[in-house]
Write an enzyme that holds these catalytic residues in place. Sequence first.
Site, PDB file in Angstrom:
ATOM      1  N   ASP A 180      38.139  39.333  44.458  1.00  0.00           N
ATOM      2  CA  ASP A 180      37.693  40.512  45.208  1.00  0.00           C
ATOM      3  C   ASP A 180      38.192  40.439  46.654  1.00  0.00           C
ATOM      4  O   ASP A 180      38.698  41.422  47.215  1.00  0.00           O
ATOM      5  CB  ASP A 180      36.158  40.587  45.157  1.00  0.00           C
ATOM      6  N   LYS A 197      41.184  42.775  48.814  1.00  0.00           N
ATOM      7  CA  LYS A 197      41.029  43.385  50.140  1.00  0.00           C
ATOM      8  C   LYS A 197      42.131  42.923  51.092  1.00  0.00           C
ATOM      9  O   LYS A 197      42.686  43.698  51.865  1.00  0.00           O
ATOM     10  CB  LYS A 197      39.640  43.073  50.695  1.00  0.00           C
TER      11      LYS A 197
END
Lengths: 368, 368
Positions: free
Chosen positions: B227, B231
């Site tokens: 995750d 980003k």
Amino acid sequence: MAAQKTVFIGIIGVGGVGKCFLSQLKGVTERLAKNPRNPALAVVFMSRSTTNIYSADYSPLSLDTSAETVAASKQDVLSTAKLIEYLAAAPGKAVVVDNTSAQDVAEQYPEFLAKGVSVVTPNKKAFSGSYALWEAIFGAAAKSGAKVYHESSVGAGLPVISTVKDLVETGDEVTKIEGVFSGTMSFLFNSFAPTEGEGGKWAAEVKKAKELGYTEPDPRDDLNGLDVARKLTILARLVGLKIESPTSFPVQSLIPKELESCSSGDEFMQRLPEFDSQMEEVKLAAQAQGKVVRFVGSIDVAKGEVKVGLEMFDKSHPIAALKGSDNIISFYTKRYSASPLIIQGSGAGGEVTAMGVVGDLLKVVAQL
Amino acid sequence: MAAQKTVFIGIIGVGGVGKCFLSQLKGVTERLAKNPRNPALAVVFMSRSTTNIYSADYSPLSLDTSAETVAASKQDVLSTAKLIEYLAAAPGKAVVVDNTSAQDVAEQYPEFLAKGVSVVTPNKKAFSGSYALWEAIFGAAAKSGAKVYHESSVGAGLPVISTVKDLVETGDEVTKIEGVFSGTMSFLFNSFAPTEGEGGKWAAEVKKAKELGYTEPDPRDDLNGLDVARKLTILARLVGLKIESPTSFPVQSLIPKELESCSSGDEFMQRLPEFDSQMEEVKLAAQAQGKVVRFVGSIDVAKGEVKVGLEMFDKSHPIAALKGSDNIISFYTKRYSASPLIIQGSGAGGEVTAMGVVGDLLKVVAQL
């Protein structure tokens, strides 16, 4: 495909921030030119304090035009009324960029906007003057559809105004805004009352800040708190408080009463050491509680209270831990309730101020 | 004055973030309706996983439509290809809002954009997938003039993407980006290795975070670092690095090698305490230097290096001092060279994620 759109731009102020603005604008213009879908930016007017150049036929001026060239211009000087007429008559949408901090230009924003000329500016004066002027500005914009952007009026290029607007426009409830809004005050207190070590004497720190260029030429213009009060006025109004003026709420001045009558900044600086003991007391009172003193502004939205002045903070508080001349702004809202949304960084200087102005200009142009 | 403009909106996903989005959108629509100069927003399509409702004649659906109503709809289901056709044929500009985190929807963005339908989404997948998809998305947008906004793909409603874009577009040089990009990781390390006190055992902290809802249903989906890597991929690409995928740079997984083969999250959680001593060693190594350990991502732009994993920080460093589940993102740039521009606050949750989406939608609508 439609023909390329041209947006016409008038620039008031091409020295200082204006110089950085022009240099950044040149890069932006070159980038935009790479895609014919982007609008073309045509700068058609530039002015300094008493001189200006403009193109009668709205053909673009060179972005290499120097402040000195504008200063040496013999062209007839357009009054603000004439400038509004000139920009409103451009063969396309127009934007005025006001890089000054002049009150008289700020007072003309409603006229620009009423004629459909959008306004982009770092100038705090218009938004922190009388509430009547605030209403005239945003009323004229709502009516004509022209835009008003002023990111750099608080925290220079830091995304402060845009963040408040996003919070409010998406329906969040801002409950409190708190922070250090002045690079000068930040520098002074981070040196005078650091979280580690003793820090210097007050007058000596003011002298050092002045010598390093962190203060206005006359440091009293920083120490009276008015600059911070202006920024708080703008933010408070954006979250819906009807603040009459930056002097309609408590603002603590760090100019000792006895020195208010000094006839010059030099005399003030000379006599300031006499009052070191007053500030030392404030520092020691904080130290006795394991805290440090900082010059902050805060807005309590529910109570409708705005204030500016000295407050004490735990050494681990983000406001206490600030470094150098950084600003910090904390937004407490319904959505950001557990901990605030914080924006921090340099809040003064030509390049970062110009960045806010150029960023605004791009956002306005994209909407025209 | 021209007749009021209507922008047509299709919403994919009306549960979870989508539910908050709809509720915020209702407030926004009521506010916009107060000035006839503002565009009207007409939501004409809503879908859940396998059902949808839409209006064949493009008349607006009620914003009070519940997720349950959409789930119970018997209307024919539009394929993504049909949805694109439907929105592109609307009698005005159209926007698709993708509130899902689905890969297959993300892969269709180039088609939406090519047909002139703008895209607004918190979905990370499209922007952190293959570089070819990234190029297809922004290539299609540049060609058609449709917009792509994805603020909530990093840090939810925090102004992260908009800040990077402002920095880059106004010509600043971003040299380094560093921060804590996961609310889960933030919460875990702030509890496991606090700046004051001892902190808990690793597996116990993971268990607590799971029980409090700070992790994905299967905590391995947080602990594998992907995750955060997604980003970082997005931010790195925005500053100009050609990152092939979120697995093309070093990403430290906090899943012990021995547990990679666990068949379920439950089995993983049961066995995790066996590895507490490994994490304890990391914590003690940092403590021995007076530091704390944090899970961070960083981008060194000059070197073209992106990495995600454990690093040690002085206790006074803003990354160490983070509280709760906050994110912090520091931008080091040419203009913000003395100290970084920092954005901090909650980076997850339905309301703040929806806020980023609604804010984006308003910006896109203003440009259409």
